[in-house]
Design an enzyme around this catalytic site. Structure first.
Site, PDB file in Angstrom:
ATOM      1  N   ARG A 138      -7.815  -0.296  -6.303  1.00  0.00           N
ATOM      2  CA  ARG A 138      -7.973   0.864  -5.419  1.00  0.00           C
ATOM      3  C   ARG A 138      -8.088   2.116  -6.298  1.00  0.00           C
ATOM      4  O   ARG A 138      -7.246   2.336  -7.179  1.00  0.00           O
ATOM      5  CB  ARG A 138      -6.773   0.985  -4.448  1.00  0.00           C
ATOM      6  CG  ARG A 138      -6.633  -0.258  -3.549  1.00  0.00           C
ATOM      7  CD  ARG A 138      -5.712  -0.013  -2.386  1.00  0.00           C
ATOM      8  NE  ARG A 138      -6.303   0.882  -1.406  1.00  0.00           N
ATOM      9  CZ  ARG A 138      -5.623   1.460  -0.418  1.00  0.00           C
ATOM     10  NH1 ARG A 138      -4.324   1.248  -0.308  1.00  0.00           N
ATOM     11  NH2 ARG A 138      -6.230   2.245   0.437  1.00  0.00           N
ATOM     12  N   ASP A 165      -1.867  10.792  -2.140  1.00  0.00           N
ATOM     13  CA  ASP A 165      -2.310   9.739  -3.056  1.00  0.00           C
ATOM     14  C   ASP A 165      -2.640  10.295  -4.434  1.00  0.00           C
ATOM     15  O   ASP A 165      -2.568   9.582  -5.432  1.00  0.00           O
ATOM     16  CB  ASP A 165      -3.521   9.012  -2.475  1.00  0.00           C
ATOM     17  CG  ASP A 165      -3.054   8.071  -1.380  1.00  0.00           C
ATOM     18  OD1 ASP A 165      -2.913   8.533  -0.236  1.00  0.00           O
ATOM     19  OD2 ASP A 165      -2.774   6.902  -1.686  1.00  0.00           O
ATOM     20  N   ARG A 213       0.860  -1.193   0.000  1.00  0.00           N
ATOM     21  CA  ARG A 213       0.000   0.000   0.000  1.00  0.00           C
ATOM     22  C   ARG A 213       0.890   1.234   0.000  1.00  0.00           C
ATOM     23  O   ARG A 213       2.108   1.152   0.115  1.00  0.00           O
ATOM     24  CB  ARG A 213      -1.018   0.008   1.138  1.00  0.00           C
ATOM     25  CG  ARG A 213      -0.684  -0.622   2.444  1.00  0.00           C
ATOM     26  CD  ARG A 213       0.437   0.008   3.223  1.00  0.00           C
ATOM     27  NE  ARG A 213       0.230   1.436   3.380  1.00  0.00           N
ATOM     28  CZ  ARG A 213       1.183   2.293   3.587  1.00  0.00           C
ATOM     29  NH1 ARG A 213       2.452   1.913   3.657  1.00  0.00           N
ATOM     30  NH2 ARG A 213       0.934   3.572   3.727  1.00  0.00           N
ATOM     31  N   GLY A 214       0.233   2.413  -0.127  1.00  0.00           N
ATOM     32  CA  GLY A 214       0.990   3.645  -0.316  1.00  0.00           C
ATOM     33  C   GLY A 214       1.069   3.911  -1.814  1.00  0.00           C
ATOM     34  O   GLY A 214       1.358   2.988  -2.596  1.00  0.00           O
ATOM     35  N   ALA A 215       0.798   5.159  -2.206  1.00  0.00           N
ATOM     36  CA  ALA A 215       0.598   5.463  -3.624  1.00  0.00           C
ATOM     37  C   ALA A 215       1.746   4.993  -4.537  1.00  0.00           C
ATOM     38  O   ALA A 215       1.506   4.248  -5.507  1.00  0.00           O
ATOM     39  CB  ALA A 215       0.314   6.959  -3.790  1.00  0.00           C
ATOM     40  N   ASN A 251      -5.174  12.457   0.583  1.00  0.00           N
ATOM     41  CA  ASN A 251      -4.263  11.605   1.369  1.00  0.00           C
ATOM     42  C   ASN A 251      -5.092  10.892   2.429  1.00  0.00           C
ATOM     43  O   ASN A 251      -6.302  11.126   2.548  1.00  0.00           O
ATOM     44  CB  ASN A 251      -3.141  12.449   1.985  1.00  0.00           C
ATOM     45  CG  ASN A 251      -2.031  11.593   2.588  1.00  0.00           C
ATOM     46  OD1 ASN A 251      -1.531  10.672   1.943  1.00  0.00           O
ATOM     47  ND2 ASN A 251      -1.652  11.860   3.822  1.00  0.00           N
ATOM     48  N   LYS A 252      -4.453  10.050   3.193  1.00  0.00           N
ATOM     49  CA  LYS A 252      -5.133   9.219   4.197  1.00  0.00           C
ATOM     50  C   LYS A 252      -6.127  10.017   5.031  1.00  0.00           C
ATOM     51  O   LYS A 252      -5.845  11.146   5.437  1.00  0.00           O
ATOM     52  CB  LYS A 252      -4.067   8.581   5.094  1.00  0.00           C
ATOM     53  CG  LYS A 252      -4.572   7.708   6.228  1.00  0.00           C
ATOM     54  CD  LYS A 252      -5.513   6.615   5.777  1.00  0.00           C
ATOM     55  CE  LYS A 252      -4.924   5.749   4.693  1.00  0.00           C
ATOM     56  NZ  LYS A 252      -5.960   4.899   4.034  1.00  0.00           N
ATOM     57  N   GLN A 296      -1.772   2.461  10.066  1.00  0.00           N
ATOM     58  CA  GLN A 296      -0.508   2.496   9.317  1.00  0.00           C
ATOM     59  C   GLN A 296       0.571   3.285  10.064  1.00  0.00           C
ATOM     60  O   GLN A 296       1.763   3.018   9.912  1.00  0.00           O
ATOM     61  CB  GLN A 296      -0.718   3.117   7.935  1.00  0.00           C
ATOM     62  CG  GLN A 296      -1.502   2.260   6.954  1.00  0.00           C
ATOM     63  CD  GLN A 296      -2.981   2.578   6.981  1.00  0.00           C
ATOM     64  OE1 GLN A 296      -3.523   2.967   8.014  1.00  0.00           O
ATOM     65  NE2 GLN A 296      -3.654   2.414   5.860  1.00  0.00           N
TER      66      GLN A 296
END
Ligand code: MRU
Length: 345
Positions: A89, A235, A48-50, A245-246, A194
């Site tokens: 996603r 993201d 995960r993570g862009a 973003n998150k 996270q």
């Protein structure tokens, strides 16, 4: 100097991922030799993570080519496998960017070792470019800091979210290397943690002092003057500089503005999405109620309740001091992003 984290590795037969669902309890690796396994790994946040999602998909295109029969039906079969990866996603633009580049490499090819080799070379190139971008962002970001700085971050924008060094954490690693970092505050990042599970794990590994706090403590910490700057990842960055973003990033930016603390976004240019004019156009992933109903094995909310679980939020450009890319510092505006500084080599 920090060693890159082995987020992913091409084994020759497929992609080996450090399974982020298992961290920090255990360091386990997941071998993806078919596109279905990799798509599931992305959907369930094993990777995960862009930037990492984009790179995993770039290698996924190699797996797609290896597992599709060459010949007349190759283009359609290969295309369907890339569509599956694209469906995992919706928010991080890096996924679509990397898949587009790999579709261009394959073109109208009928498959076979030659095109597989080209796709692999391109995936390796994207991986190396991401590492280099991290190094540059780290230097540009650290140049903004004073000795003894205390920094706050949200989610994980570290080595685990990229080819190994991170975006916001690349700045933190560079500041630690320069001996100017006093403390990192890591929001735990509900609901999938996270920050607590991944950012704190990375920083502890690197011997960097980290304090984990509940997301709800960040505003108080900022108001008390305990933080000199906030650094987060992204993201997707719209053309005007709005940043997805998150979830929890937007309230953090509001709290930072109220406290007079600069709020920085660190992201490679592969996270820019010039085709989306503003944050309103960014598709926000909604995740399952299951992530909110239970904590560990324990039910923490009645099943009869409804749940709202967006994975990301949008921070308007006005709240962002600067977006640090590998090329320059950018600022948002109604007219679009503009450069406020040029990169150093
Ligand atoms: O749901 P996740 O864990 O994929 O969300 C990750 C983030 O929001 C990161 O901050 C972002 O992808 C930037 S990573 C360099």
């Amino acid at each position: 100097v920090i060693d890159p984290i082995p987020t992913m590795e091409w084994t020759g037969r497929g992609l080996r991922l450090l399974d982020q669902r298992r961290l920090p309890e255990s360091e386990e690796y997941l071998d993806c030799r078919d596109v279905e396994t990799l798509a599931d790994a992305i959907r369930t946040l094993a990777v995960r993570g862009a930037p990492a999602i984009g790179l995993a998909a770039a290698y996924g295109a190699v797996i797609a080519a290896m597992t599709t029969d060459p010949g007349e039906g190759f283009a359609a079969g290969f295309g369907r496998k890339l569509d599956l990866l694209a469906s995992t996603r919706p928010t991080a633009v890096n996924l679509f960017h990397c898949l587009r580049l790999q579709r261009e490499v394959a073109g109208e090819s009928a498959g076979g070792p030659e095109v597989t080799g080209l796709l692999l070379r391109n995936a390796h190139r994207l991986f190396e470019e991401d590492l280099e971008a991290s190094r540059r962002m780290g230097r540009l970001g650290a140049d903004l800091l004073e000795p003894g700085c205390r920094l706050l971050t949200h989610c994980n924008a570290g080595g685990l979210a990229t080819s190994g060094l991170g975006t916001a954490l690349a700045v933190i690693y560079e500041a630690a290397d320069r001996g100017i970092l006093e403390m990192v505050y890591a929001d735990e990042t509900r609901p999938l943690l996270q920050g607590a599970r991944l950012t704190a794990w990375e920083l502890c590994h690197a011997g960097i002092p980290v304090t984990v706090e509940p997301d709800s403590a960040a505003a108080a910490l900022l108001a008390q003057g305990m933080v000199d700057a906030v650094f987060v990842g992204a993201d997707r960055i719209a053309a005007n500089g709005d940043v997805a973003n998150k979830i929890g990033t937007y309230p953090l930016a509001l709290a930072a503005r109220e406290a007079g603390v600069p709020f920085y976004v660190v992201a490679p240019t592969t996270t820019l999405d010039p085709d989306t004019p503003s944050g309103e156009g960014i598709g926000i992933e909604q995740r399952s109620a299951g992530e909110l109903e239970v904590f560990g094995r324990r039910r923490i909310a009645p099943a009869e309740a409804s749940f709202y679980n967006p994975a990301f939020d949008v921070t308007p450009w006005r709240l962002i001091e600067a977006i640090i890319t590998e090329k320059s510092l950018l600022k948002g505006s109604e007219e679009g992003l503009f450069s406020v500084d040029s990169a150093t080599d």
